[in-house]
Design a protein around this motif. Structure first.
Motif, PDB file in Angstrom:
ATOM      1  N   MET A 123      34.249  -8.350 -24.579  1.00 57.51           N
ATOM      2  CA  MET A 123      33.422  -9.413 -25.155  1.00 57.51           C
ATOM      3  C   MET A 123      32.620  -8.910 -26.351  1.00 57.51           C
ATOM      4  O   MET A 123      32.423  -9.651 -27.327  1.00 57.51           O
ATOM      5  N   MET A 124      32.167  -7.659 -26.297  1.00 60.32           N
ATOM      6  CA  MET A 124      31.454  -7.101 -27.446  1.00 60.32           C
ATOM      7  C   MET A 124      32.379  -7.003 -28.656  1.00 60.32           C
ATOM      8  O   MET A 124      31.965  -7.241 -29.793  1.00 60.32           O
ATOM      9  N   THR A 125      33.646  -6.667 -28.413  1.00 58.97           N
ATOM     10  CA  THR A 125      34.622  -6.613 -29.502  1.00 58.97           C
ATOM     11  C   THR A 125      34.882  -8.007 -30.061  1.00 58.97           C
ATOM     12  O   THR A 125      34.941  -8.204 -31.281  1.00 58.97           O
ATOM     13  N   GLU A 126      35.022  -8.983 -29.155  1.00 62.90           N
ATOM     14  CA  GLU A 126      35.274 -10.362 -29.582  1.00 62.90           C
ATOM     15  C   GLU A 126      34.117 -10.915 -30.419  1.00 62.90           C
ATOM     16  O   GLU A 126      34.330 -11.758 -31.297  1.00 62.90           O
ATOM     17  N   ALA A 127      32.909 -10.462 -30.132  1.00 64.71           N
ATOM     18  CA  ALA A 127      31.755 -10.891 -30.918  1.00 64.71           C
ATOM     19  C   ALA A 127      31.560 -10.014 -32.150  1.00 64.71           C
ATOM     20  O   ALA A 127      31.179 -10.505 -33.219  1.00 64.71           O
ATOM     21  N   VAL A 139      38.972 -16.672 -37.918  1.00 67.46           N
ATOM     22  CA  VAL A 139      38.738 -15.571 -36.984  1.00 67.46           C
ATOM     23  C   VAL A 139      37.475 -15.830 -36.177  1.00 67.46           C
ATOM     24  O   VAL A 139      37.442 -15.620 -34.955  1.00 67.46           O
ATOM     25  N   MET A 140      36.421 -16.294 -36.849  1.00 62.50           N
ATOM     26  CA  MET A 140      35.169 -16.590 -36.142  1.00 62.50           C
ATOM     27  C   MET A 140      35.368 -17.668 -35.078  1.00 62.50           C
ATOM     28  O   MET A 140      34.899 -17.535 -33.943  1.00 62.50           O
ATOM     29  N   GLY A 141      36.073 -18.745 -35.443  1.00 60.53           N
ATOM     30  CA  GLY A 141      36.302 -19.825 -34.488  1.00 60.53           C
ATOM     31  C   GLY A 141      37.158 -19.379 -33.317  1.00 60.53           C
ATOM     32  O   GLY A 141      36.839 -19.663 -32.153  1.00 60.53           O
ATOM     33  N   GLY A 142      38.238 -18.646 -33.615  1.00 60.15           N
ATOM     34  CA  GLY A 142      39.099 -18.148 -32.542  1.00 60.15           C
ATOM     35  C   GLY A 142      38.378 -17.169 -31.637  1.00 60.15           C
ATOM     36  O   GLY A 142      38.549 -17.197 -30.410  1.00 60.15           O
ATOM     37  N   ALA A 143      37.544 -16.302 -32.249  1.00 61.49           N
ATOM     38  CA  ALA A 143      36.795 -15.321 -31.457  1.00 61.49           C
ATOM     39  C   ALA A 143      35.770 -16.010 -30.560  1.00 61.49           C
ATOM     40  O   ALA A 143      35.549 -15.584 -29.417  1.00 61.49           O
ATOM     41  N   ALA A 144      35.122 -17.078 -31.066  1.00 62.75           N
ATOM     42  CA  ALA A 144      34.131 -17.802 -30.251  1.00 62.75           C
ATOM     43  C   ALA A 144      34.792 -18.428 -29.026  1.00 62.75           C
ATOM     44  O   ALA A 144      34.247 -18.367 -27.914  1.00 62.75           O
ATOM     45  N   ILE A 145      35.977 -19.017 -29.212  1.00 59.88           N
ATOM     46  CA  ILE A 145      36.700 -19.622 -28.084  1.00 59.88           C
ATOM     47  C   ILE A 145      37.140 -18.545 -27.097  1.00 59.88           C
ATOM     48  O   ILE A 145      36.977 -18.679 -25.874  1.00 59.88           O
ATOM     49  N   THR A 146      37.676 -17.448 -27.625  1.00 63.35           N
ATOM     50  CA  THR A 146      38.142 -16.355 -26.765  1.00 63.35           C
ATOM     51  C   THR A 146      36.984 -15.727 -26.009  1.00 63.35           C
ATOM     52  O   THR A 146      37.094 -15.385 -24.825  1.00 63.35           O
ATOM     53  N   HIS A 147      35.840 -15.565 -26.691  1.00 61.08           N
ATOM     54  CA  HIS A 147      34.653 -14.998 -26.060  1.00 61.08           C
ATOM     55  C   HIS A 147      34.192 -15.868 -24.896  1.00 61.08           C
ATOM     56  O   HIS A 147      33.837 -15.364 -23.823  1.00 61.08           O
ATOM     57  N   GLY A 148      34.212 -17.191 -25.093  1.00 62.56           N
ATOM     58  CA  GLY A 148      33.818 -18.096 -24.020  1.00 62.56           C
ATOM     59  C   GLY A 148      34.743 -18.001 -22.817  1.00 62.56           C
ATOM     60  O   GLY A 148      34.293 -18.000 -21.663  1.00 62.56           O
ATOM     61  N   ALA A 149      36.057 -17.900 -23.084  1.00 57.99           N
ATOM     62  CA  ALA A 149      37.032 -17.774 -21.990  1.00 57.99           C
ATOM     63  C   ALA A 149      36.859 -16.451 -21.250  1.00 57.99           C
ATOM     64  O   ALA A 149      36.927 -16.396 -20.008  1.00 57.99           O
ATOM     65  N   THR A 150      36.610 -15.382 -21.988  1.00 58.79           N
ATOM     66  CA  THR A 150      36.398 -14.075 -21.354  1.00 58.79           C
ATOM     67  C   THR A 150      35.117 -14.066 -20.537  1.00 58.79           C
ATOM     68  O   THR A 150      35.052 -13.457 -19.457  1.00 58.79           O
ATOM     69  N   LEU A 205      23.976 -15.491 -24.216  1.00 57.55           N
ATOM     70  CA  LEU A 205      25.045 -14.691 -24.800  1.00 57.55           C
ATOM     71  C   LEU A 205      26.247 -15.544 -25.190  1.00 57.55           C
ATOM     72  O   LEU A 205      26.970 -15.209 -26.134  1.00 57.55           O
ATOM     73  N   GLU A 206      26.458 -16.629 -24.466  1.00 55.45           N
ATOM     74  CA  GLU A 206      27.591 -17.499 -24.769  1.00 55.45           C
ATOM     75  C   GLU A 206      27.307 -18.425 -25.941  1.00 55.45           C
ATOM     76  O   GLU A 206      28.206 -18.753 -26.721  1.00 55.45           O
ATOM     77  N   VAL A 207      26.061 -18.872 -26.073  1.00 50.50           N
ATOM     78  CA  VAL A 207      25.749 -19.860 -27.107  1.00 50.50           C
ATOM     79  C   VAL A 207      25.463 -19.213 -28.460  1.00 50.50           C
ATOM     80  O   VAL A 207      25.663 -19.853 -29.514  1.00 50.50           O
ATOM     81  N   LEU A 208      25.021 -17.963 -28.499  1.00 48.00           N
ATOM     82  CA  LEU A 208      24.678 -17.332 -29.772  1.00 48.00           C
ATOM     83  C   LEU A 208      25.871 -17.212 -30.728  1.00 48.00           C
ATOM     84  O   LEU A 208      25.710 -17.450 -31.929  1.00 48.00           O
ATOM     85  N   PRO A 209      27.097 -16.849 -30.261  1.00 46.98           N
ATOM     86  CA  PRO A 209      28.233 -16.842 -31.193  1.00 46.98           C
ATOM     87  C   PRO A 209      28.501 -18.214 -31.797  1.00 46.98           C
ATOM     88  O   PRO A 209      28.831 -18.332 -32.980  1.00 46.98           O
ATOM     89  N   LEU A 210      28.326 -19.265 -30.999  1.00 46.08           N
ATOM     90  CA  LEU A 210      28.538 -20.622 -31.509  1.00 46.08           C
ATOM     91  C   LEU A 210      27.460 -20.985 -32.522  1.00 46.08           C
ATOM     92  O   LEU A 210      27.734 -21.650 -33.525  1.00 46.08           O
ATOM     93  N   ALA A 211      26.217 -20.539 -32.257  1.00 48.76           N
ATOM     94  CA  ALA A 211      25.130 -20.803 -33.205  1.00 48.76           C
ATOM     95  C   ALA A 211      25.385 -20.094 -34.530  1.00 48.76           C
ATOM     96  O   ALA A 211      25.200 -20.671 -35.611  1.00 48.76           O
ATOM     97  N   ALA A 212      25.823 -18.837 -34.463  1.00 49.35           N
ATOM     98  CA  ALA A 212      26.122 -18.086 -35.682  1.00 49.35           C
ATOM     99  C   ALA A 212      27.241 -18.760 -36.467  1.00 49.35           C
ATOM    100  O   ALA A 212      27.180 -18.871 -37.702  1.00 49.35           O
ATOM    101  N   LEU A 213      28.278 -19.218 -35.759  1.00 49.73           N
ATOM    102  CA  LEU A 213      29.389 -19.906 -36.417  1.00 49.73           C
ATOM    103  C   LEU A 213      28.916 -21.201 -37.062  1.00 49.73           C
ATOM    104  O   LEU A 213      29.287 -21.510 -38.206  1.00 49.73           O
ATOM    105  N   ALA A 214      28.075 -21.962 -36.355  1.00 48.85           N
ATOM    106  CA  ALA A 214      27.589 -23.234 -36.886  1.00 48.85           C
ATOM    107  C   ALA A 214      26.777 -23.032 -38.164  1.00 48.85           C
ATOM    108  O   ALA A 214      26.969 -23.749 -39.158  1.00 48.85           O
ATOM    109  N   PHE A 215      25.872 -22.042 -38.165  1.00 48.27           N
ATOM    110  CA  PHE A 215      25.061 -21.798 -39.360  1.00 48.27           C
ATOM    111  C   PHE A 215      25.916 -21.275 -40.504  1.00 48.27           C
ATOM    112  O   PHE A 215      25.677 -21.610 -41.673  1.00 48.27           O
ATOM    113  N   THR A 216      26.918 -20.465 -40.195  1.00 44.53           N
ATOM    114  CA  THR A 216      27.817 -19.971 -41.234  1.00 44.53           C
ATOM    115  C   THR A 216      28.585 -21.125 -41.871  1.00 44.53           C
ATOM    116  O   THR A 216      28.754 -21.174 -43.096  1.00 44.53           O
TER     117      THR A 216
END
Length: 214
Positions: A77-81, A100-111, A136-147
């Motif tokens: 999960m650390m790698t996925e993030a 890559v960011m979108g795919g990683a966010a989905i993969t991170h959630g599944a993991t 930990l699950e919502v922060l990658p989505l927040a980063a993606l949304a702001f990006t």
């Protein structure tokens, strides 16, 4: 040895552009405010739940339950993030980086779901730890949304399939983040993420060896 002439530093200097990205602290412009929040808010906030989660793993003695299996999932999960974060910090945000960011966010959630499913079967996962996982699950989505908010033109290009050949290339930022910020962030990641979870994996491996020997 002259560090300025090392191949790694030369490659880094070639990758970067001469003018750092300005992030004014006194600007009320929406774009500046969003950028400040991402680099000084969302990313540093990641360290707090990461450390808290590591503490919870120690308290519930992960090495005696799920052990290396769960600790390996944490590393995954650390790698996925970490990969999309590194790309967002160092590379130009284009359809490749956003994909890559979108795919990683989905993969991170599944993991994360896999991780919790394993943990709850074999060790106590307290309500506090479950809330930590939520952050930990919502922060990658927040980063993606702001990006995405900062690069709406690239979001449109991604949705259209990226017609420009450079849309699918890993390119350096035209105005990179400052070297001081990147160095500080790297040290914080090492101290608050890499070292604690390396200690966790070491503890789990040693406990597994001790059980095997006995």
């Amino acid at each position: 040895m002259n560090l300025r002439r090392t191949p790694v530093l030369r490659a880094w200097q070639k990758w970067r552009r001469p003018r750092d990205l300005p992030v004014p602290s006194n600007s009320f412009d929406v774009e500046d405010a969003n950028r400040r929040f991402v680099i000084y808010g969302v990313l540093p906030l990641w360290f707090v739940p990461a450390m808290a989660d590591w503490i919870m793993h120690r308290r519930t003695r992960i090495e005696d339950t799920t052990g290396t299996r769960e600790s390996a999932l944490h590393a995954l999960m650390m790698t996925e993030a970490g990969v999309p974060v590194a790309m967002g910090l160092l590379a130009k945000v284009n359809p490749l980086v956003l994909s890559v960011m979108g795919g990683a966010a989905i993969t991170h959630g599944a993991t994360a779901l896999w991780d919790v499913s394993m943990a709850t079967d074999e060790r106590e996962v307290r309500p506090v730890e479950q809330h930590i996982h939520s952050f930990l699950e919502v922060l990658p989505l927040a980063a993606l949304a702001f990006t995405c908010c900062l690069h709406t033109d690239q979001v449109r290009a991604t949705l259209r399939g990226g017609d420009n050949p450079d849309d699918w290339k890993l390119l350096p930022k035209e105005n990179p983040l400052s070297a001081k910020y990147l160095a500080g962030l790297g040290l914080a990641i090492g101290a608050c993420v890499a070292l604690p979870y390396a200690e966790e994996m070491t503890r789990c491996v040693e406990a597994a060896r001790a059980r095997k020997a006995s």
